[in-house]
Design an enzyme around this catalytic site. Structure first.
Site, PDB file in Angstrom:
ATOM      1  N   HIS A  17       1.178  -1.363  -0.178  1.00  0.00           N
ATOM      2  CA  HIS A  17      -0.242   0.500   0.203  1.00  0.00           C
ATOM      3  C   HIS A  17       0.987   1.425   0.255  1.00  0.00           C
ATOM      4  O   HIS A  17       0.681   2.709  -0.935  1.00  0.00           O
ATOM      5  CB  HIS A  17      -0.770   0.405   1.252  1.00  0.00           C
ATOM      6  CG  HIS A  17      -1.858  -1.275   1.387  1.00  0.00           C
ATOM      7  ND1 HIS A  17      -1.753  -1.351   2.177  1.00  0.00           N
ATOM      8  CD2 HIS A  17      -2.904  -0.991   0.766  1.00  0.00           C
ATOM      9  CE1 HIS A  17      -2.875  -2.520   2.189  1.00  0.00           C
ATOM     10  NE2 HIS A  17      -3.671  -2.361   0.959  1.00  0.00           N
ATOM     11  N   LYS A  41     -18.064  -5.543   8.449  1.00  0.00           N
ATOM     12  CA  LYS A  41     -16.865  -6.298   8.842  1.00  0.00           C
ATOM     13  C   LYS A  41     -15.930  -5.445   9.777  1.00  0.00           C
ATOM     14  O   LYS A  41     -15.804  -4.402  10.214  1.00  0.00           O
ATOM     15  CB  LYS A  41     -16.047  -6.575   7.466  1.00  0.00           C
ATOM     16  CG  LYS A  41     -15.059  -6.808   7.101  1.00  0.00           C
ATOM     17  CD  LYS A  41     -13.962  -6.680   6.393  1.00  0.00           C
ATOM     18  CE  LYS A  41     -13.373  -7.941   5.167  1.00  0.00           C
ATOM     19  NZ  LYS A  41     -12.397  -7.688   4.342  1.00  0.00           N
ATOM     20  N   ARG A  90      -1.953  -5.975  -8.052  1.00  0.00           N
ATOM     21  CA  ARG A  90      -1.043  -7.328  -7.872  1.00  0.00           C
ATOM     22  C   ARG A  90      -1.172  -8.086  -8.894  1.00  0.00           C
ATOM     23  O   ARG A  90       0.144  -8.291  -9.391  1.00  0.00           O
ATOM     24  CB  ARG A  90      -1.269  -7.854  -6.689  1.00  0.00           C
ATOM     25  CG  ARG A  90      -0.895  -6.984  -5.356  1.00  0.00           C
ATOM     26  CD  ARG A  90      -1.463  -7.197  -4.434  1.00  0.00           C
ATOM     27  NE  ARG A  90      -3.454  -7.777  -4.463  1.00  0.00           N
ATOM     28  CZ  ARG A  90      -3.197  -8.194  -3.552  1.00  0.00           C
ATOM     29  NH1 ARG A  90      -3.402  -8.463  -2.278  1.00  0.00           N
ATOM     30  NH2 ARG A  90      -5.433  -8.512  -3.884  1.00  0.00           N
ATOM     31  N   SER A 127      -3.031  -7.399   3.073  1.00  0.00           N
ATOM     32  CA  SER A 127      -3.426  -6.969   4.779  1.00  0.00           C
ATOM     33  C   SER A 127      -3.652  -8.978   5.258  1.00  0.00           C
ATOM     34  O   SER A 127      -3.255  -8.605   6.770  1.00  0.00           O
ATOM     35  CB  SER A 127      -4.857  -6.421   4.712  1.00  0.00           C
ATOM     36  OG  SER A 127      -3.678  -5.201   4.010  1.00  0.00           O
TER      37      SER A 127
END
Length: 159
Positions: A17, A41, A90, A127
């Site tokens: 990040h 969440k 990614r 993460s």
């Protein structure tokens, strides 16, 4: 003034990040880091903790503003007159999803999305993966900034 936003949950912020934010900070006068609030969440870190960690690790750039948001990212952009979203990619699987989001966002408000290829050193990094490896005692020191490593170790030690 050229402005962009780097959105995400950042639970926690990783070196991947940080790499994208650093690169965006060289291209734009102001980079807003928008920390998403997802009430459905439960994150490892509270929103305020994430914001503080991000502020600490981006302070050296001098042109990064960090705040939370809830709702549509395009509304966040419209309220702050931000014409661009910067997203790291990614893998091809990221592109498929992010392209749909970019096209939707552009169709809703005209905001553009800039895709930045992730540094190959971080192409596997997320993460979620960092939290999982850390929870099993794995060495993640090379994957997160030192202050984040310290916070993770404290949080996981509390159980």
């Amino acid at each position: 003034m050229r402005r962009a936003v780097c959105p995400g949950s950042f639970d926690p912020i990783t070196n991947g990040h940080l790499d994208i934010i650093a690169r965006a900070s060289k291209l734009y006068d102001v980079v807003h880091v928008a920390v998403m609030i997802n009430k459905s969440k439960k994150g490892l870190f509270e929103i305020e903790e994430r914001i503080e960690l991000i502020r600490q690790v981006t302070a050296e750039f001098g042109n990064v503003e960090v705040e939370s948001f809830q709702g549509l990212l395009v509304d966040f952009c419209k309220e702050r007159d931000i014409p661009a979203i910067v997203k790291g990619l990614r893998a091809v699987s990221d592109f498929d999803y992010e392209l749909q989001m970019a096209q939707m966002n552009n169709g809703l408000t005209g905001v553009e999305t800039l895709f930045v290829p992730t540094n190959p050193a971080y192409s596997f990094l997320s993460s979620s993966l960092v939290k999982e490896v850390a929870s099993w005692g794995g060495d993640i020191a090379h994957l997160v900034p030192p202050v984040v490593l310290e916070g993770l170790n404290k949080r996981l030690a509390k159980g």
